[in-house]
Each structure stands twice: as structure tokens, then as C-alpha cells.
Motif scaffolding. Sequence first.
Motif, PDB file in Angstrom:
ATOM      1  N   LEU A   1      11.528 -16.168 -57.725  1.00 33.36           N
ATOM      2  CA  LEU A   1      12.533 -17.206 -57.463  1.00 33.36           C
ATOM      3  C   LEU A   1      12.696 -17.373 -55.955  1.00 33.36           C
ATOM      4  O   LEU A   1      13.787 -17.659 -55.481  1.00 33.36           O
ATOM      5  CB  LEU A   1      13.869 -16.838 -58.118  1.00 33.36           C
ATOM      6  CG  LEU A   1      13.924 -16.958 -59.650  1.00 33.36           C
ATOM      7  CD1 LEU A   1      15.266 -16.472 -60.188  1.00 33.36           C
ATOM      8  CD2 LEU A   1      13.677 -18.409 -60.103  1.00 33.36           C
TER       9      LEU A   1
ATOM     10  N   PHE B   1      -2.882 -19.183 -59.772  1.00 38.83           N
ATOM     11  CA  PHE B   1      -1.877 -20.116 -60.297  1.00 38.83           C
ATOM     12  C   PHE B   1      -2.374 -21.565 -60.337  1.00 38.83           C
ATOM     13  O   PHE B   1      -2.324 -22.194 -61.404  1.00 38.83           O
ATOM     14  CB  PHE B   1      -0.570 -20.032 -59.498  1.00 38.83           C
ATOM     15  CG  PHE B   1       0.266 -18.805 -59.764  1.00 38.83           C
ATOM     16  CD1 PHE B   1      -0.123 -17.877 -60.718  1.00 38.83           C
ATOM     17  CD2 PHE B   1       1.439 -18.572 -59.065  1.00 38.83           C
ATOM     18  CE1 PHE B   1       0.637 -16.741 -60.966  1.00 38.83           C
ATOM     19  CE2 PHE B   1       2.215 -17.454 -59.305  1.00 38.83           C
ATOM     20  CZ  PHE B   1       1.808 -16.534 -60.249  1.00 38.83           C
TER      21      PHE B   1
ATOM     22  N   PHE C   1      -2.534 -17.363 -48.281  1.00 36.21           N
ATOM     23  CA  PHE C   1      -1.675 -18.002 -49.299  1.00 36.21           C
ATOM     24  C   PHE C   1      -0.415 -17.196 -49.574  1.00 36.21           C
ATOM     25  O   PHE C   1       0.534 -17.691 -50.168  1.00 36.21           O
ATOM     26  CB  PHE C   1      -2.462 -18.286 -50.583  1.00 36.21           C
ATOM     27  CG  PHE C   1      -2.638 -17.112 -51.505  1.00 36.21           C
ATOM     28  CD1 PHE C   1      -3.634 -16.176 -51.309  1.00 36.21           C
ATOM     29  CD2 PHE C   1      -1.802 -16.956 -52.598  1.00 36.21           C
ATOM     30  CE1 PHE C   1      -3.790 -15.096 -52.160  1.00 36.21           C
ATOM     31  CE2 PHE C   1      -1.947 -15.875 -53.477  1.00 36.21           C
ATOM     32  CZ  PHE C   1      -2.936 -14.949 -53.249  1.00 36.21           C
TER      33      PHE C   1
ATOM     34  N   GLY D   1       5.355 -24.092 -51.625  1.00 36.22           N
ATOM     35  CA  GLY D   1       4.508 -24.269 -52.816  1.00 36.22           C
ATOM     36  C   GLY D   1       3.644 -23.038 -52.999  1.00 36.22           C
ATOM     37  O   GLY D   1       3.399 -22.303 -52.051  1.00 36.22           O
ATOM     38  N   PHE D   2       3.211 -22.804 -54.238  1.00 42.69           N
ATOM     39  CA  PHE D   2       2.363 -21.624 -54.486  1.00 42.69           C
ATOM     40  C   PHE D   2       0.897 -21.974 -54.255  1.00 42.69           C
ATOM     41  O   PHE D   2       0.496 -23.130 -54.343  1.00 42.69           O
ATOM     42  CB  PHE D   2       2.573 -21.077 -55.905  1.00 42.69           C
ATOM     43  CG  PHE D   2       2.389 -22.105 -56.993  1.00 42.69           C
ATOM     44  CD1 PHE D   2       1.122 -22.491 -57.405  1.00 42.69           C
ATOM     45  CD2 PHE D   2       3.486 -22.692 -57.605  1.00 42.69           C
ATOM     46  CE1 PHE D   2       0.954 -23.438 -58.394  1.00 42.69           C
ATOM     47  CE2 PHE D   2       3.324 -23.643 -58.599  1.00 42.69           C
ATOM     48  CZ  PHE D   2       2.052 -24.018 -58.996  1.00 42.69           C
ATOM     49  N   GLY D   3       0.115 -20.927 -53.949  1.00 42.86           N
ATOM     50  CA  GLY D   3      -1.327 -21.103 -53.769  1.00 42.86           C
ATOM     51  C   GLY D   3      -2.049 -19.934 -54.403  1.00 42.86           C
ATOM     52  O   GLY D   3      -1.540 -19.314 -55.329  1.00 42.86           O
TER      53      GLY D   3
ATOM     54  N   GLU E   1      -6.774  -9.504 -66.740  1.00 40.37           N
ATOM     55  CA  GLU E   1      -6.161  -8.757 -65.631  1.00 40.37           C
ATOM     56  C   GLU E   1      -4.890  -9.480 -65.192  1.00 40.37           C
ATOM     57  O   GLU E   1      -4.784 -10.688 -65.339  1.00 40.37           O
ATOM     58  CB  GLU E   1      -7.147  -8.629 -64.468  1.00 40.37           C
ATOM     59  CG  GLU E   1      -7.846  -9.919 -64.042  1.00 40.37           C
ATOM     60  CD  GLU E   1      -7.079 -10.763 -63.049  1.00 40.37           C
ATOM     61  OE1 GLU E   1      -6.136 -10.214 -62.448  1.00 40.37           O
ATOM     62  OE2 GLU E   1      -7.402 -11.948 -62.899  1.00 40.37           O
ATOM     63  N   PHE E   2      -3.942  -8.708 -64.654  1.00 38.32           N
ATOM     64  CA  PHE E   2      -2.707  -9.290 -64.111  1.00 38.32           C
ATOM     65  C   PHE E   2      -2.509  -8.790 -62.684  1.00 38.32           C
ATOM     66  O   PHE E   2      -1.410  -8.425 -62.290  1.00 38.32           O
ATOM     67  CB  PHE E   2      -1.511  -8.912 -64.992  1.00 38.32           C
ATOM     68  CG  PHE E   2      -1.624  -9.403 -66.416  1.00 38.32           C
ATOM     69  CD1 PHE E   2      -1.262 -10.705 -66.739  1.00 38.32           C
ATOM     70  CD2 PHE E   2      -2.126  -8.583 -67.417  1.00 38.32           C
ATOM     71  CE1 PHE E   2      -1.382 -11.174 -68.045  1.00 38.32           C
ATOM     72  CE2 PHE E   2      -2.235  -9.042 -68.728  1.00 38.32           C
ATOM     73  CZ  PHE E   2      -1.866 -10.344 -69.048  1.00 38.32           C
ATOM     74  N   LEU E   3      -3.611  -8.732 -61.941  1.00 40.71           N
ATOM     75  CA  LEU E   3      -3.558  -8.126 -60.608  1.00 40.71           C
ATOM     76  C   LEU E   3      -3.110  -9.129 -59.562  1.00 40.71           C
ATOM     77  O   LEU E   3      -3.631 -10.238 -59.520  1.00 40.71           O
ATOM     78  CB  LEU E   3      -4.958  -7.614 -60.222  1.00 40.71           C
ATOM     79  CG  LEU E   3      -5.667  -6.750 -61.266  1.00 40.71           C
ATOM     80  CD1 LEU E   3      -7.080  -6.439 -60.791  1.00 40.71           C
ATOM     81  CD2 LEU E   3      -4.885  -5.467 -61.507  1.00 40.71           C
ATOM     82  N   ARG E   4      -2.161  -8.714 -58.735  1.00 43.28           N
ATOM     83  CA  ARG E   4      -1.787  -9.551 -57.595  1.00 43.28           C
ATOM     84  C   ARG E   4      -2.584  -9.093 -56.400  1.00 43.28           C
ATOM     85  O   ARG E   4      -2.694  -7.885 -56.153  1.00 43.28           O
ATOM     86  CB  ARG E   4      -0.295  -9.387 -57.273  1.00 43.28           C
ATOM     87  CG  ARG E   4       0.620 -10.071 -58.242  1.00 43.28           C
ATOM     88  CD  ARG E   4       2.024  -9.524 -58.087  1.00 43.28           C
ATOM     89  NE  ARG E   4       2.028  -8.070 -58.254  1.00 43.28           N
ATOM     90  CZ  ARG E   4       3.077  -7.295 -58.041  1.00 43.28           C
ATOM     91  NH1 ARG E   4       4.196  -7.813 -57.625  1.00 43.28           N
ATOM     92  NH2 ARG E   4       3.005  -5.993 -58.241  1.00 43.28           N
TER      93      ARG E   4
HETATM   94  C1  UDX Z   1      -1.009 -14.038 -59.365  1.00 43.81           C
HETATM   95  C2  UDX Z   1      -0.247 -13.273 -60.479  1.00 43.81           C
HETATM   96  O1  UDX Z   1       0.970 -12.747 -59.941  1.00 43.81           O
HETATM   97  C3  UDX Z   1      -1.121 -12.195 -61.056  1.00 43.81           C
HETATM   98  O2  UDX Z   1      -0.429 -11.549 -62.129  1.00 43.81           O
HETATM   99  C4  UDX Z   1      -2.396 -12.862 -61.579  1.00 43.81           C
HETATM  100  O3  UDX Z   1      -3.240 -11.962 -62.199  1.00 43.81           O
HETATM  101  C5  UDX Z   1      -3.114 -13.564 -60.438  1.00 43.81           C
HETATM  102  O4  UDX Z   1      -2.241 -14.526 -59.873  1.00 43.81           O
HETATM  103  P1  UDX Z   1      -1.569 -13.689 -56.806  1.00 43.81           P
HETATM  104  O5  UDX Z   1      -2.180 -15.046 -56.871  1.00 43.81           O
HETATM  105  O6  UDX Z   1      -2.317 -12.585 -56.142  1.00 43.81           O
HETATM  106  O7  UDX Z   1      -1.226 -13.165 -58.266  1.00 43.81           O
HETATM  107  O8  UDX Z   1      -0.181 -13.827 -56.008  1.00 43.81           O
HETATM  108  P2  UDX Z   1       1.372 -13.920 -56.321  1.00 43.81           P
HETATM  109  O9  UDX Z   1       2.038 -12.809 -55.616  1.00 43.81           O
HETATM  110  O10 UDX Z   1       1.660 -14.097 -57.739  1.00 43.81           O
HETATM  111  O11 UDX Z   1       1.732 -15.274 -55.517  1.00 43.81           O
HETATM  112  C6  UDX Z   1       1.146 -16.518 -55.862  1.00 43.81           C
HETATM  113  C7  UDX Z   1       1.705 -17.615 -54.989  1.00 43.81           C
HETATM  114  O12 UDX Z   1       3.061 -17.890 -55.312  1.00 43.81           O
HETATM  115  C8  UDX Z   1       1.695 -17.342 -53.489  1.00 43.81           C
HETATM  116  O13 UDX Z   1       1.285 -18.503 -52.787  1.00 43.81           O
HETATM  117  C9  UDX Z   1       3.128 -17.005 -53.165  1.00 43.81           C
HETATM  118  O14 UDX Z   1       3.490 -17.292 -51.837  1.00 43.81           O
HETATM  119  C10 UDX Z   1       3.860 -17.905 -54.138  1.00 43.81           C
HETATM  120  N1  UDX Z   1       5.211 -17.416 -54.501  1.00 43.81           N
HETATM  121  C11 UDX Z   1       5.361 -16.273 -55.224  1.00 43.81           C
HETATM  122  C12 UDX Z   1       6.325 -18.154 -54.128  1.00 43.81           C
HETATM  123  O15 UDX Z   1       6.214 -19.212 -53.465  1.00 43.81           O
HETATM  124  N2  UDX Z   1       7.567 -17.715 -54.521  1.00 43.81           N
HETATM  125  C13 UDX Z   1       7.743 -16.583 -55.256  1.00 43.81           C
HETATM  126  O16 UDX Z   1       8.905 -16.254 -55.582  1.00 43.81           O
HETATM  127  C14 UDX Z   1       6.610 -15.834 -55.632  1.00 43.81           C
END
Ligand code: UDX
Length: 444
Positions: free
Chosen positions: A253, A264, A322, A258-260, A151-154
Motif C-alpha cells: 500500500l 507484475f 524498478f 507505478g509498479f514495474g 515461484e514467489f520470489l521478490r
Molecule cells: C514480484 C512479487 O512480489 C513476487 O512475489 C513475484 O514472484 C515476482 O514479482 P518483484 O517484481 O521482485 O516481485 O518486486 P516487488 O517488491 O513485488 O515490487 C514490484 C513493483 O511494485 C516495484 O516497482 C515496486 O516499486 C512497486 N511497489 C511495490 C509499489 O509501488 N508499492 C508497493 O507498496 C509495493
Amino acid sequence: MNITVVGTGYVGLVTGAALADFGLNVSCVDSDVRKIETLSSGRVPFYETGLEELVNRNLRNRRLIFSTDLEAAVRASLAVFIAVATPDLPDGTPDLSQVDSVATALAECLDDYKVIVTKSTVPVGTARRIQGLLTGKQRRPVEFDVVSNPEFLREGSAVEDFMRPNRVVIGADSENAAAIVKDIYRPLFLNETPFVITSPETAELIKYACNAFLATKISFINEMANLCEKVGADVHHVARAMGLDKRIGPKFLHPGPGFGGSCFPKDLVALARTGRQLEAPQRLAEAVIEINRRQKERVFSRIERELGGLKGKKIGVLGLAFKPNTDDIREAPAIDICRKLLEAGALIQAYDPAAMPNSRKVLSGEEVVFCPDAYAAAGGMEALWIATEWNEFRNINLARIKSLMQAPVLFDSRNVFDPARVRALGFRYFGTGRPGSTPVRSPA
Ligand code: UDX
Ligand code: UDX
């Protein structure tokens, strides 16, 4: 066609409800009796845009049912999707015990040819592992195939992502199994969704490759933002110009703390580990893990530095999830950093439009107060920190916020506000990677 989806978490429930909407008869099975009762009454136990409506519509037309009876569901189905969770064990390896227990249960109820489809993100080789488990534990030999269909669901747009995917990836050894899974997604042929038909190992790896690459883009722009601050450049102009290059593209971009999320961080760790184990090191993934850790530390250190220490300091926090539009706080930078602020003796007033019930479970004590809105969270504080960019924060009345605060200091980790406007109101303002946040230095 009848299908079964095992596991009614985010992924399983979106998959089940969306496939019912495609016209298939779907049984969603979960071992958690209370969850099944809740879902059968049309209530979705978590927040996901459009999902409750989708579930209810398909419950009403009886294409979707919820049950705890795996055997009955499987016997009536041609395909069985596995969408149970794969949490991290304390040592960081993914815990496949739920996947294995479903595979074992399936071995006992296979009566006829089935396609077993893995939907959860699982380490490379899991489809093969399920194949082995099923073959070993079958009561009597029945033919089956195992297919990987990642899956690639956000979160927040999971329903939309399922209904309008960029592509569908099907990893199968058998042409027949690939054709059955492709048929399940037939409604997507209409909008010409590309299908990538490949081997199970390749499909499993595609998922990690995509998530690791997206995380790398975020870490890249975060490091660029840190450099922008030093030289007095604006990271948003850098990102925009980069994004206009079609080879790079504008998405992911956006700089931040930071990402959560549930994918990821976990997927990067899994990819790095697989690389190490198989002596094909994933150095970029390893670096991204470290960059992301340091990005959170930077946010913490900046707040500490600008406030001249944290002991007894009163900090308002806006956004705990997150990312916006979800109540999910798994690996949320906001939560990690709040924990550190509390450990260092800060007092926090926090507000999030959806994630406060979950946050209460992990941030407790007298030092943290959850507030009914952003203004209440800012009241009497010495600083306000925007940790998650919910839309409702964009239109906040900053003059009112300022009048409520003890001192007008704004840390805008997500660059929600226009720096010039906020400074004109009299705030000390700190964005991410934008001019004016730190004294400019030249490398020479
Ligand atoms: C992600 C993938 O996008 C999805 O395809 C996969 O199946 C599951 O993981 P998700 O975790 O729901 O989805 O969120 P996403 O919108 O990708 O954001 C992940 C994190 O990155 C968040 O914490 C977000 O704030 C951060 N982010 C995202 C950034 O800091 N900068 C960006 O430009 C994009
Ligand atoms: C999913 C994927 O499984 C994970 O690999 C991916 O990385 C993120 O998304 P999620 O759907 O969020 O996880 O998991 P969770 O919300 O925990 O749901 C799993 C469900 O499966 C639970 O409802 C659990 O009760 C159910 N389950 C688990 C079973 O029905 N049977 C089992 O044997 C084990």
C-alpha cells in the motif's frame, strides 16, 4: 536426491543454489556457455542479495555444479526444474519457445521416470502443453509427470523468500509426483511452511492471482494518493489505517510512480489476455494495467507542469532500478519516464547505486549524464526527482543538495522525505498523495 535446474537466470539460479543448500545435489544447466563458465568460477552475473555467497558455499561443498550438458544432468536426476525465461512477444503474448525447446530436448533424453517441474511463470495450461510435447516427441515411452511449482520470489530478497516462503504451491495430477516435489522442500517442514497441493492448472493460476492482486493493491493506493492530493489528505495515514484492518493488511500500500519489474506488468497482461480468450474477462486486471500507465504519465505531467515545460530543462534523477536493492530496470517507471523527459527535450543527470550499467544500455545520448553519486546528480539542476527509494537517499544531506542545485525543486515520487522538513529548508516539494503538493479542491 539429484535434481537438475534448466536456466540460470534469476529464478533458476536462486532455485538451484537454495535447493543445494537444502542438501540436494543440484546440476544447474544453461545453454549459454559463457554464463556457465562465469557461474562455475563462483561469479553471479547479476546483483541479488546473498546469492553469490550461497552459490560459492554450495560450489565448495560440491552439491552445486554448473554445466551445459543437459542430457548428462537429466539422466542422473529424479526431478528437472524448468526455469528458462518467458519474455513477451511484440504482440504481448508470452514467448514459450524456450520452454518448448527445453521440453523437446528433455523428450530426447528421458531414460527413466522423471518429474518435470515448471518454475517459470507460464500461461495456464503450460504444464499440460509440456506433457503433450514430451509424449509426442519421446524416442521410447518412458513414464514422467509434469508438475507446476510457481515461484514467489521478490528480487532483492529472493534467497530469503526461497528459504522462508509464506507457502509452497505444488500442482500435480499424480500423488507420487506431488510427494517427490514435497520431499524436495522437506527442510521447510521444520518451520511449518504450509503446502498447497492442487492441480497444475490451479497452481499456474495461483501465481497470476497473487501478482494481479498485489498489483491491484498498489494501483488502489496510487489512485487514492491522487485523490488525497486534491482534497489535502495524507495517503500515508490512509494506508496505515487501512493496513491495520487485518482483513486488508499493511503490505503493498505504498504509493509511487507505478509498479514495474519483470513480473507484475507482464503477468497482468497475460492474465487479462487469458480472460479475454476464454470469455472470463478480468476487468480489474485490465483496469490496473491502465491505472499503472496513467500513474507514470501523471509523474511526467507534474514535472512538466511545475517546471513550465521541459525543453532544455535540467533534471537530476535519483534511482533508476524498478525498486531498491536490485540492478534490474525491466519495466522500471524511472526508465520509462526518463525516456519521455528526454523526448520532450529535458537534460538529465542520473544516479543509481546499482542500475547504471544496465541503464546506460537503454538511455543514451548527450542529453543524459550518469553521475558517481546523488550530489553530483543534483549539481546545477533545476529539479531533483526521486524515482526509486534506495535507503542511501533517505539520509542525504538536503541542505548540501540545495546549495548545489540551480533551483531547489524536489519531486519525491516515493515519499522518501518529510514534507515539512524539506519545505522548511526552502525547497518547492512535491510528494505523492500528501498535503501541500497541489491546491486543495472540494468536490461540491
Ligand atoms: C514480484 C512479487 O512480489 C513476487 O512475489 C513475484 O514472484 C515476482 O514479482 P518483484 O517484481 O521482485 O516481485 O518486486 P516487488 O517488491 O513485488 O515490487 C514490484 C513493483 O511494485 C516495484 O516497482 C515496486 O516499486 C512497486 N511497489 C511495490 C509499489 O509501488 N508499492 C508497493 O507498496 C509495493
Ligand atoms: C524468470 C522466469 O523464467 C520468468 O517466467 C519469470 O516471469 C521471471 O523470471 P529469468 O530467470 O529472469 O526469468 O530469466 P533469464 O534471466 O532470462 O534466464 C533464463 C535462462 O535460461 C538464461 O540463462 C538462458 O540462457 C537459459 N536457457 C534458455 C537455457 O538454458 N536453455 C534454453 O533452451 C533457453
